[in-house]
Structures are given as C-alpha cells and as structure tokens.
Motif scaffolding. Sequence first.
Motif, PDB file in Angstrom:
ATOM      1  N   ILE A  36      -3.775   4.005 -12.299  1.00 37.53           N
ATOM      2  CA  ILE A  36      -4.503   4.038 -11.082  1.00 37.53           C
ATOM      3  C   ILE A  36      -4.449   5.389 -10.575  1.00 37.53           C
ATOM      4  N   SER A  37      -5.576   5.662  -9.842  1.00 34.69           N
ATOM      5  CA  SER A  37      -5.634   7.017  -9.264  1.00 34.69           C
ATOM      6  C   SER A  37      -4.529   7.278  -8.090  1.00 34.69           C
ATOM      7  N   CYS A  38      -3.965   8.247  -7.952  1.00 33.96           N
ATOM      8  CA  CYS A  38      -3.168   8.447  -6.818  1.00 33.96           C
ATOM      9  C   CYS A  38      -3.649   8.192  -5.441  1.00 33.96           C
TER      10      CYS A  38
ATOM     11  N   ASP B  55      -6.634  12.625  -7.139  1.00 36.82           N
ATOM     12  CA  ASP B  55      -7.390  12.391  -8.560  1.00 36.82           C
ATOM     13  C   ASP B  55      -6.391  12.067  -9.670  1.00 36.82           C
ATOM     14  N   CYS B  56      -5.190  12.448  -9.644  1.00 40.43           N
ATOM     15  CA  CYS B  56      -4.262  12.480 -10.645  1.00 40.43           C
ATOM     16  C   CYS B  56      -4.214  10.946 -11.032  1.00 40.43           C
ATOM     17  N   ILE B  57      -4.235  10.551 -12.234  1.00 37.12           N
ATOM     18  CA  ILE B  57      -3.876   9.327 -12.905  1.00 37.12           C
ATOM     19  C   ILE B  57      -2.513   9.008 -12.815  1.00 37.12           C
ATOM     20  N   VAL B  58      -2.190   7.924 -12.260  1.00 38.85           N
ATOM     21  CA  VAL B  58      -0.653   7.692 -12.354  1.00 38.85           C
ATOM     22  C   VAL B  58      -0.718   6.522 -13.496  1.00 38.85           C
ATOM     23  N   ASP B  59      -0.068   6.668 -14.730  1.00 47.28           N
ATOM     24  CA  ASP B  59       0.041   5.934 -15.741  1.00 47.28           C
ATOM     25  C   ASP B  59       1.168   5.933 -16.232  1.00 47.28           C
TER      26      ASP B  59
END
Length: 190
Positions: free
Chosen positions: A168-170, A147-151
Amino acid sequence: MQEYHRQALEVGRKVARIIALALDLDVDFFDKMEILGDPIASLRLLHYNGQVSDPSKGLFGAGAHSDFGLITLLATDDVLALQLCKDKDAKPQKWEYVAPLKGAFIVNLGDMLERWSNCTFKSTLHRVIGSGQDRYSIAFFVEPNGDCIVDCLPSCKSETNPPRYPPISCMSYMSKRYKETHNLISFEQH
C-alpha cells in the motif's frame, strides 16, 4: 521551530538507520529518495492540563493508542505521565511509566513500521495518565514520502513467514487510518 523540525528529522533518519540494521537491511535502506527523501514529517505541540486521570473510569490525559506512521520522536518535560504497554496483545495489559530523560527523545514505533516489518517490530501502545500537573510535550511524526510503497521488507518474510499485509502507498495507508479514526478527515489527493 523550523530549526527544531530540521534537526528532529535528522534524528528520525538516524533512528531509521538503526532500525534498518536491526532488520538486516542496508544501513541506508530508509534513506532512499523514494522512502525518506521527501518525508511527511509533522510536529505537534501537546499540552495536558493538570487534571487527574482515573483509568478505572476511562479518564485519561490521552487514551491508549499507537501512532499510525513509521516512528514518533517525543520530547517531554519532567512530569511523569507517559505509560506504555510492552505486549499490546496481553490480557490484561500491563502498563509501565516511561521516565522522562532531559535532552532525550522517547521513540515510539508506529503501525506502519509494524506492517512494513511483517510484525517483527510491534507498534508502541501508549497512553498519558494525568497526575494533577500540567504536562507539555512535542511529538514529531516521521512518515515516508506519500507515494512510497509500504511492502513487506525482504528480510521480514520467508516461506514460513509470508507477508501478512498487501502493499500500500504511504498516503493511502495514512488516509485509511485517519478515516478509521476520525471518519471525516481525508488526505486523498485529487
């Protein structure tokens, strides 16, 4: 195998700290619970049989690719076979062998890190060229929590260098990449 996994994950976290420093972030940036607190970390045992590759005919132990995630730690035997391309956008691409080093990991940067760093870091384009010898390796893939957001990282964007990718979420990113590659695999949560 569980002990190897535990120790490889600790090495992955240490590599992530070096990456954080290189990106002008706090050393513990990736250590946050929402990033590498409960990571997706998988281990893959690889065997390349003793076939000889012929790149001119498109025959490889493993064709040119980059890994999807954050980083990959690769432990190999002493068979020279792994090649990397330092400039994946070059035409023609120039391939170089990576010499195995006993007791060391080869670290491949993944597509997710390229995205996260706004292309400050480029993912490692690599392939395996069979030489007629059997080859064994262990790939350890390190990805953030699902659920980590890659921004785009704060240190990797500016007015003259805006984010190239939307957040986007991982898990969504990995699922999208697997679907693009395999077209049948889905990691969507139901």
